[in-house]
Enzyme design. Structure first.
Site, short mmCIF file in Angstrom:
data_model
loop_
_atom_site.label_atom_id
_atom_site.label_comp_id
_atom_site.label_asym_id
_atom_site.label_seq_id
_atom_site.Cartn_x
_atom_site.Cartn_y
_atom_site.Cartn_z
CG ASN A 113 -0.35 -0.08 2.51
OD1 ASN A 113 0.88 -0.11 2.61
ND2 ASN A 113 -1.14 -0.06 3.57
CD GLU A 127 5.22 4.34 13.85
OE1 GLU A 127 4.43 3.38 14.03
OE2 GLU A 127 5.01 5.24 13.00
#
Ligand code: CMP
Length: 139
Positions: A113, A127
């Site tokens: 994706n 992150e």
């Protein structure tokens, strides 16, 4: 508020030569790039990144895919950056992504994706720090 978020241009998009197209969509949306690098993750790095999904049936395939080629990781900044970048990406499954989104334009299927973005303020912090040292972020 001004926020930072974390982005990955995934292997399917890098492989098809779409780095510039996706970065243009990102910067055209008003997000600023505070740090960026091209990397090829090893299995341990990808498993650690997606540890929250480790009980999911797609975890093994997801990790194989994420280490199948290089990716571009970046730290993005802007007003409401986390939610705005998620809107720009579109739905996880490109088949459900709205027109004008990165995944509608370039995503192939729910796994391939094309991009990742942090889903909230806590994951954004974790992150960014998983891929960038402070001295790799500008400003
Ligand atoms: P991402 O936003 O990076 O978060 C987890 C990734 O797992 C997701 O994008 C997809 O690339 C991948 N994935 C594969 N299958 C699924 C699924 N059935 N549901 C959600 N994510 C999936």
């Amino acid at each position: 508020a001004i926020e930072k978020t974390f982005s990955i241009i995934k292997p399917d998009a890098v492989e098809r030569g779409l780095i510039a197209e996706i970065l243009k969509m990102i910067t055209d949306s008003g997000l600023k790039i505070k740090g960026m690098k091209m990397i090829h993750m090893d299995r341990a790095k990808a498993e650690g990144f997606y540890a929250v999904h480790k009980e999911r049936p797609f975890f093994g395939e997801l990790v194989d895919y994420m280490i199948s080629g290089p990716v571009v990781v970046s730290c993005l900044e802007g007003e409401n950056a986390i939610e705005n970048y998620r809107k720009l990406m579109g739905a996880t499954n490109p088949a459900n992504a709205e027109e004008g989104t990165i995944r509608a334009a370039y995503g192939i299927d729910i796994q391939n994706n094309s991009c990742h973005g942090s889903d909230g303020p806590d994951t954004a912090k974790t992150e960014v720090a998983y891929f960038f040292n402070d001295d790799e972020l500008v400003g």
